[in-house]
Design a protein around this motif. Structure first.
Motif, PDB file in Angstrom:
ATOM      1  N   PRO A 314      -3.090 -10.162  30.289  1.00 15.76           N
ATOM      2  CA  PRO A 314      -2.204 -11.452  29.855  1.00 15.76           C
ATOM      3  C   PRO A 314      -3.034 -12.702  30.222  1.00 15.76           C
ATOM      4  N   THR A 315      -3.346 -12.752  31.444  1.00 19.06           N
ATOM      5  CA  THR A 315      -3.739 -14.156  32.215  1.00 19.06           C
ATOM      6  C   THR A 315      -5.197 -14.397  31.343  1.00 19.06           C
ATOM      7  N   ASN A 316      -5.817 -13.478  31.111  1.00 18.75           N
ATOM      8  CA  ASN A 316      -7.242 -13.797  30.240  1.00 18.75           C
ATOM      9  C   ASN A 316      -6.883 -14.432  29.103  1.00 18.75           C
ATOM     10  N   TYR A 317      -6.308 -13.662  28.445  1.00 18.64           N
ATOM     11  CA  TYR A 317      -5.838 -14.145  26.861  1.00 18.64           C
ATOM     12  C   TYR A 317      -5.064 -15.506  27.006  1.00 18.64           C
ATOM     13  N   ILE A 318      -4.178 -15.875  27.891  1.00 16.21           N
ATOM     14  CA  ILE A 318      -3.610 -17.115  28.265  1.00 16.21           C
ATOM     15  C   ILE A 318      -4.472 -18.282  28.409  1.00 16.21           C
ATOM     16  N   ALA A 319      -5.291 -17.959  29.224  1.00 11.00           N
ATOM     17  CA  ALA A 319      -6.372 -19.030  29.601  1.00 11.00           C
ATOM     18  C   ALA A 319      -7.308 -19.353  28.487  1.00 11.00           C
ATOM     19  N   TYR A 320      -7.746 -18.176  27.737  1.00 12.70           N
ATOM     20  CA  TYR A 320      -8.486 -18.443  26.462  1.00 12.70           C
ATOM     21  C   TYR A 320      -7.823 -19.346  25.583  1.00 12.70           C
ATOM     22  N   ASP A 321      -6.498 -19.192  25.324  1.00 10.04           N
ATOM     23  CA  ASP A 321      -5.806 -19.875  24.494  1.00 10.04           C
ATOM     24  C   ASP A 321      -5.459 -21.478  24.808  1.00 10.04           C
ATOM     25  N   LEU A 322      -5.312 -21.584  25.966  1.00 10.81           N
ATOM     26  CA  LEU A 322      -5.091 -22.757  26.730  1.00 10.81           C
ATOM     27  C   LEU A 322      -6.158 -23.684  26.771  1.00 10.81           C
ATOM     28  N   LEU A 323      -7.511 -23.101  27.004  1.00  9.99           N
ATOM     29  CA  LEU A 323      -8.637 -23.487  27.207  1.00  9.99           C
ATOM     30  C   LEU A 323      -9.191 -24.019  25.686  1.00  9.99           C
ATOM     31  N   GLN A 324      -9.060 -23.141  24.493  1.00  7.66           N
ATOM     32  CA  GLN A 324      -9.584 -23.565  23.254  1.00  7.66           C
ATOM     33  C   GLN A 324      -8.298 -24.217  22.473  1.00  7.66           C
ATOM     34  N   LYS A 325      -7.121 -24.471  23.162  1.00  6.97           N
ATOM     35  CA  LYS A 325      -6.200 -25.020  22.413  1.00  6.97           C
ATOM     36  C   LYS A 325      -5.569 -24.397  21.076  1.00  6.97           C
ATOM     37  N   THR A 326      -5.587 -22.962  21.186  1.00  7.94           N
ATOM     38  CA  THR A 326      -5.391 -22.129  20.174  1.00  7.94           C
ATOM     39  C   THR A 326      -4.122 -21.076  20.463  1.00  7.94           C
TER      40      THR A 326
END
Length: 378
Positions: A314-326
């Motif tokens: 989950p940490t990987n997906y959360i970081a992706y969404d936060l970084l890409q603002k998605t």
């Protein structure tokens, strides 16, 4: 065999003397009190005094210490792929590298529990400058990689290490662990450096180095931590590199990182071992007759295995969404998991520094980006 004395671990005949020399060191007491919290010092000291082989030390002490680390600083270790490996067989494990001590220690725990040959493992000489740490590493079957040498000495050192690795794999039937690159991956982008493969090739006694790579049975290893316990410690170097600055380590930085990796919270951990890359090597040879291109293609094959098999948390997906603002991957995590992750980095880094926030998030997000390049992998 004396040619390897500068880099090799202890022979069994040297183990007891080395243990006796370190028996009363305060770090030995701290290590044993951690692994055996309810055991009197005299009990573990007596057992150590009766230890005369690396295997005895690893099974009776190191294995139990690592299990205690898992119990205290993680929510468990899962594995996949080990059932494909053969018992009593040596392999060259080439792994992505996130933690100084645990990557190889956890692999050996898994190998032992699957009744497979444990590894001799490469360790940088920067990590064994203190006498006690050098003794401990040699008791755990580490061999030393010499860092920061001038070009000619580096060539000689690389040749010696490659010959030693060949000796272990082909003549002693001892598996070997080596990282896919020098040093740990700081930004989450796991990539095999062709220089590592060129170093290994120096140990070949064959004209065709790809035949040698088949003989030593290369197995890619993918290790992933839900939380990287050293994530914030990696930020100063990442920031320096982002700004094209030369990064100079603080005194004792390696030791602090080593300790933080061991005791810091990791949540869940997964290790996947791939299959032996024999078919891939055959395909590479069929397509290329240029040795440099063959080595580049082999590095890519290792990367393909590691990146596709990387366990995304989950940490990987959360970081992706936060970084890409998605919210592309919102189905892969809960609101609570997202809040916990945000709170973690708010406590660990300067959130007013946009570059630092992006660097921290990218460290966790890049495995998602890399895995998404493979069809249906994410």
């Amino acid at each position: 065999m004396q040619k390897f004395d500068a880099i090799r671990p202890y022979y069994d005949a040297e183990v007891n003397e080395a243990i006796l020399s370190a028996l009363n060191h305060p770090m030995m007491k701290a290590l044993m009190n951690f692994a055996y919290p309810n055991v009197d010092d005299e009990v573990w000291k007596e057992q150590l005094k009766r230890t005369h082989s690396i295997r005895d030390f690893q099974i009776n002490f190191a294995y139990k210490a690592v299990k205690k680390v898992l119990e205290r600083s993680s929510e468990g270790l899962t594995t996949s792929g080990f059932e494909q490996l053969e018992p009593n067989t040596s392999y060259l494990f080439i792994s992505n590298h996130r933690d100084i001590i645990l990557d190889t220690s956890l692999l050996n725990v898994c190998l032992h529990e699957h009744r497979l040959v444990m590894t001799a493992s490469a360790i940088g000489d920067n990590l064994v400058k203190k006498d006690f740490l050098k003794t401990l590493s040699k008791l755990n079957r580490n061999f030393v990689v010499q860092r920061g040498l001038p070009p000619r000495e580096l060539l000689e050192s690389s040749k010696l290490m490659s010959e030693y690795i060949a000796q272990l794999l082909l003549r002693e039937n001892r598996s070997v662990w080596i990282a896919q690159r020098e040093g740990r991956t700081k930004d989450g982008n796991d990539a095999t450096h062709s220089g590592v493969l060129k170093m290994l090739a120096m140990g070949s006694d064959e004209k065709n180095v790809m035949n040698y790579f088949k003989r030593i049975k290369i197995v890619p290893v993918s290790i992933s931590y839900e939380y990287d316990p050293t994530d914030a410690l990696k930020m100063p170097q990442l920031m320096a590199e982002a700004n094209d600055e030369i990064y100079k380590k603080e005194k004792n930085e390696d030791f602090i990182t080593l300790l933080s990796g061991v005791i810091g919270q990791k949540k869940r951990i997964h290790i996947h071992v791939g299959k032996v890359l024999n078919e891939e090597i055959d395909a590479i040879v069929a397509e290329n007759d240029n040795s440099n291109k063959q080595i580049q293609a082999l590095a890519q094959a290792i990367d393909d295995s590691i990146l596709q098999s990387y366990k995304l948390w989950p940490t990987n997906y959360i970081a992706y969404d936060l970084l890409q603002k998605t919210d592309k991957y919102k189905s892969h995590y809960t609101d609570d998991e997202k809040s916990l992750f945000e709170r973690r980095y708010e406590l660990k880094i300067d959130t007013t520094n946009e570059q630092m926030v992006e660097g921290f998030l990218a460290m966790y997000a890049n495995p998602v980006v890399n895995k998404s390049k493979y069809q249906n992998a994410v």
